[in-house]
Design a protein around this motif. Structure first.
Motif, PDB file in Angstrom:
ATOM      1  N   ALA A 150       4.113  76.450  83.526  1.00 25.48           N
ATOM      2  CA  ALA A 150       3.997  75.511  84.641  1.00 25.48           C
ATOM      3  C   ALA A 150       2.913  74.464  84.372  1.00 25.48           C
ATOM      4  N   GLU A 151       1.822  74.884  83.770  1.00 22.44           N
ATOM      5  CA  GLU A 151       0.767  73.921  83.457  1.00 22.44           C
ATOM      6  C   GLU A 151       1.208  72.938  82.379  1.00 22.44           C
ATOM      7  N   GLU A 152       2.055  73.387  81.470  1.00 18.72           N
ATOM      8  CA  GLU A 152       2.483  72.541  80.364  1.00 18.72           C
ATOM      9  C   GLU A 152       3.620  71.602  80.758  1.00 18.72           C
ATOM     10  N   ILE A 168      15.625  73.282  84.677  1.00 20.36           N
ATOM     11  CA  ILE A 168      14.599  72.229  84.660  1.00 20.36           C
ATOM     12  C   ILE A 168      13.692  72.406  83.447  1.00 20.36           C
ATOM     13  N   LEU A 169      13.342  73.662  83.139  1.00 23.72           N
ATOM     14  CA  LEU A 169      12.516  73.909  81.952  1.00 23.72           C
ATOM     15  C   LEU A 169      13.236  73.460  80.695  1.00 23.72           C
ATOM     16  N   ALA A 170      14.531  73.766  80.593  1.00 30.61           N
ATOM     17  CA  ALA A 170      15.290  73.377  79.403  1.00 30.61           C
ATOM     18  C   ALA A 170      15.383  71.865  79.277  1.00 30.61           C
ATOM     19  N   SER A 171      15.542  71.160  80.425  1.00 34.36           N
ATOM     20  CA  SER A 171      15.653  69.694  80.366  1.00 34.36           C
ATOM     21  C   SER A 171      14.366  69.031  79.902  1.00 34.36           C
ATOM     22  N   ARG A 172      13.242  69.725  80.035  1.00 34.26           N
ATOM     23  CA  ARG A 172      11.960  69.158  79.608  1.00 34.26           C
ATOM     24  C   ARG A 172      11.488  69.708  78.264  1.00 34.26           C
ATOM     25  N   PRO A 177      11.311  67.518  69.398  1.00 31.98           N
ATOM     26  CA  PRO A 177      10.718  68.608  68.600  1.00 31.98           C
ATOM     27  C   PRO A 177       9.307  68.953  69.041  1.00 31.98           C
ATOM     28  N   ASP A 178       8.536  67.950  69.506  1.00 36.69           N
ATOM     29  CA  ASP A 178       7.177  68.233  69.957  1.00 36.69           C
ATOM     30  C   ASP A 178       7.184  69.118  71.206  1.00 36.69           C
ATOM     31  N   ALA A 179       8.118  68.838  72.138  1.00 39.37           N
ATOM     32  CA  ALA A 179       8.211  69.649  73.349  1.00 39.37           C
ATOM     33  C   ALA A 179       8.648  71.074  73.012  1.00 39.37           C
ATOM     34  N   ARG A 182       5.674  72.972  71.720  1.00 39.21           N
ATOM     35  CA  ARG A 182       4.775  73.382  72.794  1.00 39.21           C
ATOM     36  C   ARG A 182       5.330  74.590  73.541  1.00 39.21           C
ATOM     37  N   LEU A 183       6.648  74.592  73.746  1.00 39.43           N
ATOM     38  CA  LEU A 183       7.285  75.757  74.379  1.00 39.43           C
ATOM     39  C   LEU A 183       7.119  76.997  73.505  1.00 39.43           C
ATOM     40  N   ASN A 184       7.358  76.856  72.215  1.00 41.79           N
ATOM     41  CA  ASN A 184       7.260  78.001  71.303  1.00 41.79           C
ATOM     42  C   ASN A 184       5.839  78.546  71.212  1.00 41.79           C
ATOM     43  N   SER A 185       4.859  77.655  71.269  1.00 43.04           N
ATOM     44  CA  SER A 185       3.468  78.115  71.170  1.00 43.04           C
ATOM     45  C   SER A 185       3.076  78.995  72.345  1.00 43.04           C
ATOM     46  N   ILE A 186       3.753  78.822  73.472  1.00 40.13           N
ATOM     47  CA  ILE A 186       3.467  79.638  74.651  1.00 40.13           C
ATOM     48  C   ILE A 186       4.268  80.937  74.630  1.00 40.13           C
ATOM     49  N   VAL A 187       5.536  80.831  74.274  1.00 41.02           N
ATOM     50  CA  VAL A 187       6.450  81.972  74.415  1.00 41.02           C
ATOM     51  C   VAL A 187       6.427  82.902  73.201  1.00 41.02           C
ATOM     52  N   HIS A 188       6.353  82.342  71.997  1.00 35.75           N
ATOM     53  CA  HIS A 188       6.546  83.145  70.789  1.00 35.75           C
ATOM     54  C   HIS A 188       5.538  84.279  70.603  1.00 35.75           C
TER      55      HIS A 188
END
Length: 302
Positions: A150-152, A168-172, A177-179, A182-188
Motif C-alpha cells: 500500500a505504501e509503494e 488495481i495492484l496488477a494495473s499499477r 519493468p521498474d514497477a 518494486r513489487l518483487n522486492s516486497i513480495v519475493h
C-alpha cells in the motif's frame, strides 16, 4: 597365751577376705574379645586397599606388553567410530535424503502453456505449488507485506476490509519493468521463505518417506526470482514464440494492450530458455506437449 608363746593376730570376724592381685592386670573380657575390637580396623584397611587397586580391565592392560596394548587401543577406536559411521549410514539415506522431494521449477511466459503442463504433471502425482496463488495467500489484511504494498503503490489498492484489490495492484505493478521490480522486492523475500517451508521437509533424522514423488513449482514471473532457483533440482521451460502466445491470449479474452503490457515486463524467449535445464517446445499447442512431458517423466523415473 596359755602355752607361753607369742600372741598372734586375732582374726576379725567382720573383716572381708583379701583377694590376691593378679600380675597380669585386670581382665579384658572373654576369650576372643580382642578380635571383636580390632576386626573393624582390619576390614577398613582391606577396603582401602581394594579401593586403591585399579579395575580388572586396567590391571589386564598393565600386564600386557606394548604390542598388545597397541592392538587393544586400535580395536577400541575402531569399535567407537564403526558404530558412529553405521548410525550415519542409516540416517543419511533414510532420514534426510528421502525427505527431500525432487523439485522442478516450471517457467514460461504468458500463454506459453505453462499452466497446462503443470496440471498435467500434477495429474501424474506431483505436488503443485502455484507461486501466484501462494503470493496472493500472503496478502493478509494488516500484515507487513500488505502495508508495504500500500505504501509503494497507493493505499487505494486496499478495500474496506484491508484486503488487496488485485486488479488495481496488477494495473499499477505490471506497467513497467521498474514497477515489477518494486513489487518483487516486497513480495519475493516472504515468498521464498514460504516456498522453502513447503518444499523442504522440516523432519530430520527420522525414518519417513515424502508424501509426493516430486514437486512442481509454477513460476509465472521468473525475473528477480533467480535467488530461489537453488531450491530446484531442475528448471523446465515451456516455450512458444511471442506471436503464437499473443494470438492464444487474445482468443482467451485478454485485451491486446493488456497482453502487450504484461509481455513487455517478461523476459524474451531466448533469455528464458537460457535459464532452463530442459526446454519443451509448445509452439504447436497440441498433444506434442504431453508427449514431451511423458518423455521427461520417464527419463527421471517419475
Amino acid at each position: 597365751q596359755s602355752m607361753g608363746g607369742t600372741p598372734g593376730p586375732v582374726p576379725n570376724p567382720e573383716a572381708k577376705p583379701h583377694r590376691a592381685e593378679s600380675t597380669a592386670g585386670p581382665a579384658r573380657g572373654r576369650p576372643g574379645a580382642a578380635d571383636r575390637w580390632t576386626a573393624p580396623s582390619r576390614t577398613l584397611e582391606l577396603q582401602k586397599g581394594e579401593a586403591s587397586r585399579p579395575p580388572p580391565f586396567f590391571r589386564f592392560i598393565e600386564s600386557c606388553n606394548t604390542r598388545t596394548r597397541l592392538l587393544l587401543a586400535c580395536l577400541t577406536v575402531w569399535l567407537y567410530f564403526e558404530s558412529f559411521f553405521c548410525i550415519c549410514a542409516i540416517i543419511t539415506p533414510i532420514g534426510v535424503r528421502e525427505d527431500l522431494m525432487f523439485t522442478v521449477f516450471v517457467l514460461g511466459n504468458i500463454a506459453s502453456g505453462k499452466s497446462t503442463a503443470c496440471r498435467y504433471l500434477e495429474f501424474h502425482g506431483a505436488m503443485l505449488i502455484d507461486l501466484d496463488e501462494l503470493a496472493k495467500s500472503l496478502y493478509v489484511p494488516g500484515s507487513d507485506i500488505v502495508n508495504a504494498l500500500a505504501e509503494e503503490f497507493g493505499w487505494d489498492i486496499l478495500d474496506e476490509e484491508g484486503g488487496v484489490r488485485r486488479n488495481i495492484l496488477a494495473s499499477r505493478a505490471f506497467v513497467s519493468p521498474d514497477a515489477v521490480a518494486r513489487l518483487n522486492s516486497i513480495v519475493h523475500p516472504v515468498l521464498i521463505e514460504q516456498l522453502s517451508l513447503r518444499i523442504l521437509d522440516p523432519v530430520c533424522c527420522t525414518v519417513s518417506s515424502p508424501r509426493y514423488p516430486f514437486a512442481v513449482v509454477e513460476v509465472s514471473a521468473p525475473t528477480g526470482f533467480e535467488d530461489a532457483f537453488g531450491l530446484a533440482d531442475e528448471i523446465l521451460v515451456i516455450s512458444a514464440p511471442l506471436s503464437v502466445r499473443r494470438e492464444r491470449a487474445i482468443q482467451r479474452g485478454m485485451e491486446p494492450s493488456d497482453f502487450d503490457a504484461r509481455s513487455a515486463c517478461q523476459p524474451d524467449e531466448s533469455a528464458l530458455c537460457n535459464l532452463a535445464t530442459t526446454v519443451i517446445d509448445n509452439a504447436a499447442g497440441d498433444n506434442s506437449l504431453f508427449e514431451q512431458l511423458d518423455s521427461w517423466l520417464a527419463c527421471h523415473g517419475l
